[in-house]
Scaffold this motif. Structure first.
Motif, short mmCIF file in Angstrom:
data_model
loop_
_atom_site.label_atom_id
_atom_site.label_comp_id
_atom_site.label_asym_id
_atom_site.label_seq_id
_atom_site.Cartn_x
_atom_site.Cartn_y
_atom_site.Cartn_z
N ARG A 171 23.71 -26.24 -10.36
CA ARG A 171 22.56 -26.97 -10.92
C ARG A 171 22.04 -26.38 -12.23
NH1 ARG A 171 18.44 -26.80 -6.12
NH2 ARG A 171 19.14 -24.62 -6.18
N ARG A 172 22.73 -25.37 -12.77
CA ARG A 172 22.32 -24.69 -13.98
C ARG A 172 20.92 -24.11 -13.85
NH1 ARG A 172 23.68 -27.07 -20.05
NH2 ARG A 172 24.31 -25.06 -20.95
N ALA A 173 20.64 -23.56 -12.68
CA ALA A 173 19.38 -22.88 -12.42
C ALA A 173 19.60 -21.38 -12.57
CB ALA A 173 18.88 -23.23 -11.02
N MET A 174 18.66 -20.58 -12.06
CA MET A 174 18.82 -19.13 -12.14
C MET A 174 20.02 -18.69 -11.29
SD MET A 174 16.57 -17.64 -14.05
CE MET A 174 15.27 -18.41 -15.02
N PRO A 175 20.80 -17.73 -11.76
CA PRO A 175 21.87 -17.18 -10.92
C PRO A 175 21.33 -16.78 -9.55
CG PRO A 175 22.06 -16.33 -13.15
CD PRO A 175 20.77 -17.10 -13.10
N GLY A 176 21.99 -17.27 -8.53
CA GLY A 176 21.55 -17.00 -7.16
C GLY A 176 20.86 -18.19 -6.51
N GLU A 177 20.34 -19.11 -7.31
CA GLU A 177 19.64 -20.26 -6.73
C GLU A 177 20.61 -21.28 -6.12
OE1 GLU A 177 15.48 -21.41 -8.07
OE2 GLU A 177 16.55 -21.23 -10.00
N TYR B 290 26.22 -9.06 -25.02
CA TYR B 290 25.20 -9.52 -24.08
C TYR B 290 25.69 -10.63 -23.16
CZ TYR B 290 21.83 -6.93 -26.92
OH TYR B 290 21.14 -5.94 -27.58
N VAL B 291 25.18 -10.60 -21.93
CA VAL B 291 25.28 -11.72 -20.99
C VAL B 291 23.87 -12.30 -20.91
CG1 VAL B 291 25.75 -12.43 -18.62
CG2 VAL B 291 27.18 -10.67 -19.70
N SER B 292 23.70 -13.50 -21.43
CA SER B 292 22.37 -14.05 -21.65
C SER B 292 22.08 -15.24 -20.74
CB SER B 292 22.23 -14.47 -23.12
OG SER B 292 20.90 -14.79 -23.45
N PHE B 293 20.91 -15.25 -20.12
CA PHE B 293 20.50 -16.34 -19.26
C PHE B 293 20.24 -17.60 -20.10
CE2 PHE B 293 20.32 -13.07 -16.34
CZ PHE B 293 19.70 -13.36 -15.14
N GLU B 294 20.94 -18.67 -19.76
CA GLU B 294 20.66 -19.99 -20.34
C GLU B 294 20.58 -20.96 -19.17
OE1 GLU B 294 22.01 -22.57 -24.13
OE2 GLU B 294 23.56 -22.34 -22.60
N CYS B 295 19.39 -21.11 -18.62
CA CYS B 295 19.26 -21.85 -17.37
C CYS B 295 17.81 -22.22 -17.10
CB CYS B 295 19.79 -21.01 -16.20
SG CYS B 295 19.08 -19.36 -16.10
N GLY B 296 17.63 -23.10 -16.13
CA GLY B 296 16.30 -23.44 -15.66
C GLY B 296 15.93 -22.59 -14.46
N CYS B 297 14.86 -22.97 -13.80
CA CYS B 297 14.43 -22.27 -12.59
C CYS B 297 13.87 -23.30 -11.62
CB CYS B 297 13.37 -21.22 -12.93
SG CYS B 297 12.78 -20.27 -11.51
N ARG B 298 14.45 -23.37 -10.41
CA ARG B 298 14.00 -24.35 -9.42
C ARG B 298 12.83 -23.83 -8.59
NH1 ARG B 298 17.20 -29.17 -9.29
NH2 ARG B 298 18.68 -28.91 -11.00
N SER B 299 12.68 -22.54 -8.53
CA SER B 299 11.63 -21.93 -7.71
C SER B 299 10.28 -21.98 -8.41
CB SER B 299 12.01 -20.48 -7.39
OG SER B 299 10.93 -19.80 -6.80
N ALA C 75 8.91 -15.27 -11.47
CA ALA C 75 9.07 -13.83 -11.59
C ALA C 75 10.00 -13.29 -10.51
CB ALA C 75 7.70 -13.14 -11.51
N ALA C 76 9.79 -13.70 -9.27
CA ALA C 76 10.62 -13.22 -8.17
C ALA C 76 12.05 -13.72 -8.30
CB ALA C 76 10.03 -13.66 -6.83
N THR C 77 12.21 -14.97 -8.73
CA THR C 77 13.55 -15.55 -8.85
C THR C 77 14.35 -14.90 -9.97
OG1 THR C 77 12.66 -17.65 -8.03
CG2 THR C 77 14.82 -17.72 -9.11
N VAL C 78 13.70 -14.65 -11.09
CA VAL C 78 14.38 -13.99 -12.21
C VAL C 78 14.75 -12.56 -11.83
CG1 VAL C 78 14.13 -13.18 -14.58
CG2 VAL C 78 13.29 -15.44 -13.93
N THR C 79 13.85 -11.87 -11.16
CA THR C 79 14.13 -10.50 -10.72
C THR C 79 15.33 -10.46 -9.79
OG1 THR C 79 11.79 -9.89 -10.95
CG2 THR C 79 13.17 -8.49 -9.56
N ALA C 80 15.39 -11.40 -8.85
CA ALA C 80 16.51 -11.47 -7.91
C ALA C 80 17.81 -11.79 -8.64
CB ALA C 80 16.23 -12.51 -6.84
N ALA C 81 17.73 -12.65 -9.67
CA ALA C 81 18.92 -13.01 -10.43
C ALA C 81 19.49 -11.81 -11.17
CB ALA C 81 18.59 -14.13 -11.42
#
Length: 310
Positions: free
Chosen positions: A252-258, A280-289, A293-299
Motif C-alpha cells: 500500500r506504499r505505507a510505512m515499512p512494516g504496515e 541513503y535509504v530514504s522513506f517515500e511513503c504514507g502512513c496508515r496509522s 511517531a510510533a509507526t515511524v519508530t517501528a519502521a
C-alpha cells in the motif's frame, strides 16, 4: 509447471554478486576524472544510512521534525525540489549543528524531458537547473528526475532515437550538476506510472553509456515490487551507479512494516551490501496509522533489524 523467476534470479544474483566482489573493475573514463573504483571494492561492512522525506516524521516545523529524526539516529533529509531555491537558507539554519545532511532532492521540476513540445522540454531543463543549483548549495547527493509519467503527453516514442536523445539531455544536465557539486538521479517507475524507464538495470545502462559522473540512478523498493524479479539482482545491476534508494511498504506504499510480512527488504539489502552501497535509504511513503511517531519508530527498527540479517 510455472517457473518461479524471482527465486531463480535471486539465486543467480547471489552468484553474480560473488563474482562482482572478486572482479570489481569499475568504470573508467567518466568526466569526473576519478580512478573508476567500483563501489563493490569498498568493503562489506556497510552502514545503513536512513533518510526521511519532509512529510515522514511528525512535527509542525523543521526543528520538530529534525529533533525527532536525531532521536532516532536518522541522518538524511530529502526535501522536495519545488520552491527549493527559496528555502535553502531555512534548511541550512534548521540543520546547523545537527548530524543530519541533505540526501537527494525529490524532483519538483516542471515540464518533462521527453515531451514532443520543445517549450515543455525547455521548462524541464530550466527548472532542473534551478533545483540543481540549490541542491549543490545544500550539499545534496543529487536531484531525482523522471523522463516522463504516463499522464504527460505528447511524449517521444519508446525508440532507440528517443534513448539517444535522452542520453544527450541527461549528459548535459549531469555536467551542469557536476559544476554545482551534485548529480542528477534517474528514477525508474512501475508501469502504472511511467511507460519509459521501469527497471533499475535500464537506468544504470543509461548511466553507463553516458559515462558522466554527474548522472546516476535510483532504486525504489515500491516500484521494484512490481517490476523486478529480484531486489538483490536489481541493485547489483546498478552497482556503482546507484546514488539513492527509496523505500515504502510493499502493498500500500505505507510505512515499512504496515503491510506485515510482505515488508521484507532483506534480499535487496543483501544486494546493497554486496555493492558497498554507502548512501541513503530514504522513506517515500504514507502512513496508515494514527500514531505516526510510533509507526515511524517501528519502521526504522524493522529496517535496521533486516539490514543486520542481510
Amino acid at each position: 509447471m510455472a517457473l518461479d523467476r524471482r527465486n531463480f534470479l535471486r539465486a543467480a544474483a547471489a552468484t553474480v554478486g560473488g563474482a562482482a566482489l572478486s572482479a570489481c573493475g569499475g568504470t573508467k573514463g567518466e568526466k569526473s576524472g576519478t580512478d573508476g573504483e567500483s563501489a563493490c571494492c569498498k568493503g562489506k561492512d556497510v552502514k545503513l544510512n536512513i533518510s526521511f522525506q519532509e512529510g515522514t516524521p511528525p512535527g509542525e516545523t523543521l526543528k520538530e521534525k529534525f529533533d525527532f529524526m536525531e532521536n532516532l539516529g536518522v541522518t538524511g533529509f530529502e526535501p522536495g525540489g519545488r520552491g527549493l531555491a527559496g528555502r535553502t537558507g531555512e534548511i541550512k539554519e534548521a540543520l546547523s549543528g545537527r548530524n543530519i545532511k541533505v540526501s537527494a532532492i525529490c524532483a519538483g521540476f516542471s515540464g518533462f524531458i521527453l515531451s514532443e513540445d520543445e517549450k515543455v522540454r525547455q521548462e524541464c531543463i530550466d527548472t532542473m537547473h534551478e533545483i540543481i543549483t540549490a541542491a549543490g548549495e545544500l550539499g545534496s547527493t543529487g536531484v531525482i528526475i523522471v523522463p516522463a509519467f504516463n499522464s504527460q503527453t505528447p511524449a517521444k516514442p519508446h525508440t532507440q532515437a528517443t534513448r539517444d536523445f535522452l542520453c544527450e539531455q541527461f549528459d548535459a544536465l549531469g555536467t551542469f550538476a557536476l559544476q554545482h557539486g551534485t548529480t542528477i538521479i534517474l528514477e525508474p517507475l512501475n508501469r502504472d506510472e511511467a511507460f519509459y524507464l521501469r527497471l533499475v538495470a535500464d537506468a544504470a545502462s543509461i548511466c553507463r553509456d553516458i559515462r558522466n559522473a554527474g548522472v546516476r540512478c535510483l532504486g525504489d523498493f515500491w516500484h521494484m515490487t512490481w517490476e523486478e524479479t529480484s531486489d538483490m539482482g536489481a541493485f547489483i545491476s546498478a552497482g556503482e551507479y546507484l546514488q539513492h534508494v527509496h523505500i515504502a511498504s510493499r502493498k500500500r506504499r505505507a510505512m515499512p512494516g504496515e503491510d506485515g510480512e510482505a515488508d521484507n527488504y532483506t534480499d535487496g539489502f543483501k544486494g546493497l551490501k554486496l555493492i558497498g552501497y554507502d548512501k541513503y535509504v530514504s522513506f517515500e511513503c504514507g502512513c496508515r496509522s494514527e500514531d505516526r511517531a510510533a509507526t515511524v519508530t517501528a519502521a526504522v527498527k524493522l529496517l535496521r533489524d533486516q539490514w543486520e540479517k542481510a
